[in-house]
Write a protein that holds these residues in place. Structure first.
Motif, PDB file in Angstrom:
ATOM      1  N   GLU A 198       0.833  -1.205   0.000  1.00 40.05           N
ATOM      2  CA  GLU A 198       0.000   0.000   0.000  1.00 40.05           C
ATOM      3  C   GLU A 198       0.868   1.257   0.000  1.00 40.05           C
ATOM      4  O   GLU A 198       0.522   2.270  -0.631  1.00 40.05           O
ATOM      5  CB  GLU A 198      -0.915  -0.010   1.226  1.00 40.05           C
ATOM      6  N   GLU A 199       2.016   1.194   0.670  1.00 48.44           N
ATOM      7  CA  GLU A 199       2.931   2.332   0.734  1.00 48.44           C
ATOM      8  C   GLU A 199       3.829   2.434  -0.488  1.00 48.44           C
ATOM      9  O   GLU A 199       4.619   3.371  -0.601  1.00 48.44           O
ATOM     10  CB  GLU A 199       3.789   2.231   2.003  1.00 48.44           C
ATOM     11  N   GLY A 200       3.723   1.481  -1.396  1.00 52.23           N
ATOM     12  CA  GLY A 200       4.508   1.533  -2.620  1.00 52.23           C
ATOM     13  C   GLY A 200       5.967   1.144  -2.460  1.00 52.23           C
ATOM     14  O   GLY A 200       6.799   1.493  -3.302  1.00 52.23           O
ATOM     15  N   LYS A 201       6.295   0.379  -1.430  1.00 48.54           N
ATOM     16  CA  LYS A 201       7.693  -0.009  -1.193  1.00 48.54           C
ATOM     17  C   LYS A 201       8.006  -1.320  -1.920  1.00 48.54           C
ATOM     18  O   LYS A 201       8.448  -2.308  -1.334  1.00 48.54           O
ATOM     19  CB  LYS A 201       7.942  -0.140   0.307  1.00 48.54           C
ATOM     20  N   TYR A 202       7.800  -1.291  -3.218  1.00 45.02           N
ATOM     21  CA  TYR A 202       7.937  -2.509  -4.011  1.00 45.02           C
ATOM     22  C   TYR A 202       9.389  -2.986  -4.078  1.00 45.02           C
ATOM     23  O   TYR A 202       9.661  -4.176  -3.903  1.00 45.02           O
ATOM     24  CB  TYR A 202       7.406  -2.277  -5.426  1.00 45.02           C
ATOM     25  N   GLU A 203      10.294  -2.077  -4.358  1.00 43.06           N
ATOM     26  CA  GLU A 203      11.695  -2.482  -4.494  1.00 43.06           C
ATOM     27  C   GLU A 203      12.231  -3.026  -3.181  1.00 43.06           C
ATOM     28  O   GLU A 203      12.983  -4.013  -3.172  1.00 43.06           O
ATOM     29  CB  GLU A 203      12.547  -1.297  -4.966  1.00 43.06           C
ATOM     30  N   TYR A 204      11.860  -2.408  -2.082  1.00 44.12           N
ATOM     31  CA  TYR A 204      12.305  -2.887  -0.774  1.00 44.12           C
ATOM     32  C   TYR A 204      11.799  -4.309  -0.519  1.00 44.12           C
ATOM     33  O   TYR A 204      12.555  -5.186  -0.077  1.00 44.12           O
ATOM     34  CB  TYR A 204      11.806  -1.946   0.317  1.00 44.12           C
ATOM     35  N   VAL A 205      10.523  -4.552  -0.822  1.00 48.29           N
ATOM     36  CA  VAL A 205       9.943  -5.882  -0.618  1.00 48.29           C
ATOM     37  C   VAL A 205      10.662  -6.917  -1.464  1.00 48.29           C
ATOM     38  O   VAL A 205      11.027  -8.002  -0.984  1.00 48.29           O
ATOM     39  CB  VAL A 205       8.440  -5.860  -0.953  1.00 48.29           C
ATOM     40  N   LEU A 206      10.911  -6.599  -2.727  1.00 49.42           N
ATOM     41  CA  LEU A 206      11.536  -7.558  -3.628  1.00 49.42           C
ATOM     42  C   LEU A 206      12.993  -7.809  -3.255  1.00 49.42           C
ATOM     43  O   LEU A 206      13.481  -8.940  -3.357  1.00 49.42           O
ATOM     44  CB  LEU A 206      11.425  -7.058  -5.065  1.00 49.42           C
ATOM     45  N   ASN A 207      13.701  -6.769  -2.827  1.00 50.69           N
ATOM     46  CA  ASN A 207      15.087  -6.965  -2.394  1.00 50.69           C
ATOM     47  C   ASN A 207      15.164  -7.872  -1.180  1.00 50.69           C
ATOM     48  O   ASN A 207      16.025  -8.758  -1.093  1.00 50.69           O
ATOM     49  CB  ASN A 207      15.731  -5.610  -2.071  1.00 50.69           C
ATOM     50  N   GLN A 208      14.276  -7.653  -0.221  1.00 50.47           N
ATOM     51  CA  GLN A 208      14.266  -8.485   0.976  1.00 50.47           C
ATOM     52  C   GLN A 208      13.870  -9.927   0.651  1.00 50.47           C
ATOM     53  O   GLN A 208      14.389 -10.879   1.248  1.00 50.47           O
ATOM     54  CB  GLN A 208      13.307  -7.895   2.016  1.00 50.47           C
ATOM     55  N   ALA A 209      12.958 -10.082  -0.293  1.00 51.70           N
ATOM     56  CA  ALA A 209      12.547 -11.435  -0.695  1.00 51.70           C
ATOM     57  C   ALA A 209      13.706 -12.181  -1.344  1.00 51.70           C
ATOM     58  O   ALA A 209      13.902 -13.382  -1.103  1.00 51.70           O
ATOM     59  CB  ALA A 209      11.357 -11.358  -1.654  1.00 51.70           C
ATOM     60  N   CYS A 210      14.492 -11.487  -2.172  1.00 54.90           N
ATOM     61  CA  CYS A 210      15.655 -12.121  -2.803  1.00 54.90           C
ATOM     62  C   CYS A 210      16.675 -12.563  -1.763  1.00 54.90           C
ATOM     63  O   CYS A 210      17.322 -13.601  -1.922  1.00 54.90           O
ATOM     64  CB  CYS A 210      16.311 -11.151  -3.791  1.00 54.90           C
ATOM     65  N   ALA A 211      16.825 -11.779  -0.705  1.00 59.66           N
ATOM     66  CA  ALA A 211      17.792 -12.123   0.339  1.00 59.66           C
ATOM     67  C   ALA A 211      17.303 -13.254   1.229  1.00 59.66           C
ATOM     68  O   ALA A 211      18.097 -14.083   1.689  1.00 59.66           O
ATOM     69  CB  ALA A 211      18.100 -10.888   1.187  1.00 59.66           C
ATOM     70  N   GLN A 212      15.994 -13.338   1.465  1.00 61.43           N
ATOM     71  CA  GLN A 212      15.440 -14.276   2.436  1.00 61.43           C
ATOM     72  C   GLN A 212      15.162 -15.655   1.847  1.00 61.43           C
ATOM     73  O   GLN A 212      15.347 -16.667   2.526  1.00 61.43           O
ATOM     74  CB  GLN A 212      14.158 -13.703   3.039  1.00 61.43           C
ATOM     75  N   PHE A 213      14.704 -15.712   0.606  1.00 63.35           N
ATOM     76  CA  PHE A 213      14.200 -16.973   0.061  1.00 63.35           C
ATOM     77  C   PHE A 213      15.035 -17.454  -1.119  1.00 63.35           C
ATOM     78  O   PHE A 213      15.718 -16.668  -1.787  1.00 63.35           O
ATOM     79  CB  PHE A 213      12.745 -16.812  -0.393  1.00 63.35           C
TER      80      PHE A 213
END
Length: 341
Positions: A198-213
């Motif tokens: 909702e806050e538009g933090k798409y790049e942050y979400v995707l970067n964290q997903a790449c690091a975590q999974f």
């Protein structure tokens, strides 16, 4: 917990002896499931094709200012100022461009991995000796992570292969990866995940997903899908443009056959070459599509119109965007003629 993880000498020998006999004498593969069904069509096989990679890099674009923008992270050390010759400055610029290309490396796209459900033995005579699970991990040097043997002895005496989730956690104990947590961060759970989108933090979400999974983790694939769908729904494509995730977004929309809004966005931003690359990507992914035939001596406008007519569900919005683009071009031409008079 320390006491629960200690085994008697007899129990250790019994547990590990079964593990050794299964791996060495019976030749059991402990890293893959026994399901021998043929794999489904893998979009990753298309994604890694050199031509597809080149098209996605072209579509991603290269904005050096955005790529090296200031980020809210702790500063490491004091900025260093140097006096350089022209040749040294040229070399530094080349190094920066090379570094920028590494920042735009596309994360892989894979099919979700199949669950691991393989029992190796059931030794009821040792059931109840311990009340905790015991993991046996091959930590030999130089073995790829996916090929490491990891088995679990259950309290009831069952010896089985470790699940993917268990493998990820055990690997994190022995081989920690920067940015990865032992347990899934709360940011990927509801309602935190929806709030970040909702806050538009798409790049942050995707970067964290790449690091975590891992790239074939079902959770990772679901995070990518929900994030890309949210961007497409809000038409906020520019949030990911010139990032390593824009190519994945474009590829996802092509596979889902939902590229109309992205094409309109590119036309409105005068990125006609990107539109043509996106159309070519569609034809590579779907080689039997109706627009795959070559059209020689045709203007780019006609190519886009023909593609929209044959492949797009909402061709009207593309035709409207093209008409607006054509009107703006004619307006610019008239302005230039008036200025030269």
């Amino acid at each position: 917990m320390a006491s629960s993880m200690q085994l008697s000498r007899f129990t250790c020998q019994r547990l590990f002896g079964t593990f050794q006999s299964l791996t060495r004498h019976q030749g059991i593969n402990l890293c893959h499931t026994s399901n021998q069904e043929p794999p489904p069509v893998d979009p990753g096989a298309i994604f890694i094709q050199p031509r597809v990679q080149q098209l996605l890099h072209n579509i991603t674009g290269f904005d050096e200012i955005k790529l090296h923008r200031t980020r809210k992270i702790p500063r490491r050390g004091t900025p260093e100022i140097k006096l350089l010759t022209d040749d040294q400055l040229k070399k530094v610029k080349e190094d920066v461009i090379e570094l920028s290309q590494t920042k735009l490396q596309l994360p892989p796209i894979m099919l979700p991995r199949k669950p691991v459900d393989a029992v190796l033995s059931r030794d009821t005579e040792i059931a109840g000796l311990e009340d905790a699970k015991h993991f046996f991990v091959d930590i030999s040097y130089g073995i790829p992570e996916r090929k490491r043997h990891i088995v679990v002895r259950e309290p009831d005496g069952t010896l089985r292969k470790a699940s993917w989730e268990e493998r990820d956690r055990v690997m994190e104990v022995y081989y920690h990866r920067k940015g990865r947590k032992m347990t899934t961060p709360k940011m990927f759970e509801s309602p935190q995940f929806e709030k970040l989108l909702e806050e538009g933090k798409y790049e942050y979400v995707l970067n964290q997903a790449c690091a975590q999974f891992e790239p074939d983790s079902p959770v990772y694939i679901e995070v990518l899908k929900k994030t890309y769908d949210c961007i497409d729904e809000r038409k906020q494509y520019d949030r990911l443009r010139t990032t390593r995730h824009f190519g994945g977004l474009a590829f996802h929309l092509v596979v889902e056959r939902r590229i109309e809004n992205l094409m309109v966005d590119m036309i409105q931003r005068n990125l006609i070459e990107n539109v043509l690359d996106l159309m070519t990507l569609h034809q590579v992914v779907f080689p039997d599509c109706r627009s795959s035939q070559e059209h020689h001596n045709v203007s780019f406008m006609d190519k886009i119109k023909k593609f929209a007519e044959l492949e797009c569900r909402e061709k009207d919005i593309i035709e409207l965007a093209l008409q607006t683009f054509e009107d703006s071009l004619q307006s610019e031409v008239r302005t230039q003629k008036q200025s030269t008079v």
